[in-house]
Design an enzyme around this catalytic site. Structure first.
Site, PDB file in Angstrom:
ATOM      1  N   ASP A  72       0.825  -1.213   0.000  1.00 14.78           N
ATOM      2  CA  ASP A  72       0.000   0.000   0.000  1.00 14.78           C
ATOM      3  C   ASP A  72       0.859   1.263   0.000  1.00 14.78           C
ATOM      4  O   ASP A  72       2.075   1.203   0.159  1.00 14.78           O
ATOM      5  CB  ASP A  72      -0.960  -0.002   1.200  1.00 14.78           C
ATOM      6  CG  ASP A  72      -0.278  -0.399   2.505  1.00 14.78           C
ATOM      7  OD1 ASP A  72       0.967  -0.443   2.545  1.00 14.78           O
ATOM      8  OD2 ASP A  72      -0.985  -0.675   3.491  1.00 14.78           O
ATOM      9  N   ASP A 141      -7.425  -2.515  14.545  1.00 12.34           N
ATOM     10  CA  ASP A 141      -8.822  -2.867  14.233  1.00 12.34           C
ATOM     11  C   ASP A 141      -8.914  -4.093  13.316  1.00 12.34           C
ATOM     12  O   ASP A 141      -9.975  -4.394  12.782  1.00 12.34           O
ATOM     13  CB  ASP A 141      -9.528  -1.662  13.578  1.00 12.34           C
ATOM     14  CG  ASP A 141      -8.823  -1.178  12.319  1.00 12.34           C
ATOM     15  OD1 ASP A 141      -7.816  -1.804  11.904  1.00 12.34           O
ATOM     16  OD2 ASP A 141      -9.277  -0.176  11.730  1.00 12.34           O
ATOM     17  N   HIS A 143      -7.258  -4.482  10.466  1.00 16.41           N
ATOM     18  CA  HIS A 143      -7.093  -4.231   9.033  1.00 16.41           C
ATOM     19  C   HIS A 143      -5.785  -4.826   8.534  1.00 16.41           C
ATOM     20  O   HIS A 143      -4.825  -4.975   9.281  1.00 16.41           O
ATOM     21  CB  HIS A 143      -7.223  -2.744   8.685  1.00 16.41           C
ATOM     22  CG  HIS A 143      -6.056  -1.867   9.028  1.00 16.41           C
ATOM     23  ND1 HIS A 143      -6.143  -0.838   9.941  1.00 16.41           N
ATOM     24  CD2 HIS A 143      -4.789  -1.824   8.562  1.00 16.41           C
ATOM     25  CE1 HIS A 143      -4.983  -0.208  10.021  1.00 16.41           C
ATOM     26  NE2 HIS A 143      -4.130  -0.795   9.193  1.00 16.41           N
ATOM     27  N   GLU A 148      -9.692  -1.622   5.588  1.00 18.75           N
ATOM     28  CA  GLU A 148     -10.309  -1.335   6.877  1.00 18.75           C
ATOM     29  C   GLU A 148     -11.513  -2.246   7.106  1.00 18.75           C
ATOM     30  O   GLU A 148     -12.021  -2.857   6.148  1.00 18.75           O
ATOM     31  CB  GLU A 148     -10.768   0.126   6.898  1.00 18.75           C
ATOM     32  CG  GLU A 148      -9.645   1.142   6.713  1.00 18.75           C
ATOM     33  CD  GLU A 148      -8.816   1.355   7.995  1.00 18.75           C
ATOM     34  OE1 GLU A 148      -8.817   0.481   8.874  1.00 18.75           O
ATOM     35  OE2 GLU A 148      -8.174   2.410   8.104  1.00 18.75           O
TER      36      GLU A 148
HETATM   37  C1  GLP Z   1      -0.605   0.689   8.430  1.00 16.43           C
HETATM   38  C2  GLP Z   1      -0.252  -0.176   7.240  1.00 16.43           C
HETATM   39  C3  GLP Z   1      -0.455  -1.648   7.544  1.00 16.43           C
HETATM   40  C4  GLP Z   1       0.251  -1.998   8.834  1.00 16.43           C
HETATM   41  C5  GLP Z   1      -0.326  -1.168   9.946  1.00 16.43           C
HETATM   42  C6  GLP Z   1       0.275  -1.496  11.318  1.00 16.43           C
HETATM   43  O1  GLP Z   1      -1.958   0.840   8.593  1.00 16.43           O
HETATM   44  N1  GLP Z   1      -1.023   0.157   6.101  1.00 16.43           N
HETATM   45  O2  GLP Z   1       0.025  -2.419   6.473  1.00 16.43           O
HETATM   46  O3  GLP Z   1       0.088  -3.379   9.103  1.00 16.43           O
HETATM   47  O4  GLP Z   1      -0.048   0.200   9.649  1.00 16.43           O
HETATM   48  O5  GLP Z   1       1.448  -0.824  11.533  1.00 16.43           O
HETATM   49  P1  GLP Z   1       2.366  -1.059  12.780  1.00 16.43           P
HETATM   50  O6  GLP Z   1       3.166  -2.286  12.464  1.00 16.43           O
HETATM   51  O7  GLP Z   1       3.230   0.169  12.850  1.00 16.43           O
HETATM   52  O8  GLP Z   1       1.501  -1.240  13.965  1.00 16.43           O
END
Ligand code: GLP
Length: 268
Positions: A72, A141, A143, A148
């Site tokens: 993404d 959440d 995702h 989402e």
């Molecule tokens: C963002 C990214 C996700 C990732 C999430 C969690 O939302 N788009 O791909 O898994 O963050 O990030 P973190 O590992 O910093 O908690």
């Protein structure tokens, strides 16, 4: 689903990195037959990336014939913006391994026609013959990538609006200023991820414990996109003890026993 519960973040990262090394080396990729790997951003995979970079520098694995496809990207951030996922991947991973930059793929969050950009991304994945191993993290959440709650479990690459919870979680990267966090992103779909031949999800910390519990013990539902993993025939969640605290004791024990047997070579 395989659930590997490691003691802490460092052990989780090492396990994940060793799994990737094993997969790439077993595949023995060549220029004509590259290994295609899907990659995440976020704080969770950083430890794994560091371990992989070390292993590459030590000659234990090479990324010369590996093609990467990122999950993404925020809409509207220049690739040179320190919080863009382009910048993240370069500074946390690509700059430290022997990958050819032309083999790395990320969605263009500055594309004028985001629909065409997303469609071209899906076609690019198809033309590579699909993804051998998709690695991901999750949001608090549930995702995955930027899918989402409420995202179709069959969704494909597209532009999405971020939920307030995600904007709040990610504001720590934007000086804790909610107004600086982009509100839209381009993301592969849940279906794009689960089409991969293997999926490995990394989950660390107690703030992800509810989501992990729902993913493993809950129903398959679009309100917890990571629960789609239950339908995948070759999926692994690697987590640390903190992320496992909401699991029922019997679930925790079951997976611990399964891993013990797997390590002794006795798993069926
Ligand atoms: C963002 C990214 C996700 C990732 C999430 C969690 O939302 N788009 O791909 O898994 O963050 O990030 P973190 O590992 O910093 O908690």
């Amino acid at each position: 689903m395989r659930l590997v519960i490691e003691q802490d973040y460092a052990a989780m990262s090492t396990w994940a990195a060793e799994h990737v090394i094993k997969r790439i080396n077993k595949f023995a990729p060549t220029a004509d037959r590259p290994f295609v790997i899907g990659l995440p951003t976020g704080s969770t995979p950083i430890g794994m990336y560091q371990e992989l970079a070390k292993a590459c520098q030590a000659g234990r694995v090479s990324f010369k014939n590996v093609i990467t496809v990122n999950m993404d990207e925020y809409v509207g951030l220049e690739p040179s913006h320190p919080e863009s996922y382009h910048y993240f991947m370069k500074s946390n991973f690509f700059d430290h391994i022997d990958i050819d930059p032309k083999n790395t793929h990320l969605l263009n969050g500055l594309a004028k026609d985001t629909t065409a950009e997303c469609q071209a991304y899906e076609e690019m994945i198809q033309s590579l013959g699909g993804i051998d191993l998709f690695i991901g993290g999750i949001g608090s959440d549930g995702h995955i990538a930027f899918n989402e709650p409420g995202s179709s479990l069959a969704s494909r690459t597209r532009e999405v609006r971020l939920m307030p919870e995600t904007i709040r979680d990610n504001s720590r990267f934007f000086e804790n200023d909610l107004s600086k966090v982009p509100t839209r992103a381009l993301t592969v779909g849940v279906g794009t991820v689960t089409d991969a031949r293997e999926v490995m999800i990394l989950i660390s910390g107690s703030n992800k414990a509810r989501a992990l519990c729902k993913a493993v013990e809950g129903h398959i539902t679009q309100m917890c996109p990571i629960s789609a993993l239950q339908l995948h025939s070759d999926s692994i969640i690697v987590c640390d003890d903190d992320a496992a605290v909401e699991l029922q004791v019997k679930t925790f024990r079951f997976y611990k026993q399964e891993e013990k047997l797997a390590r002794e070579g006795l798993a069926y």
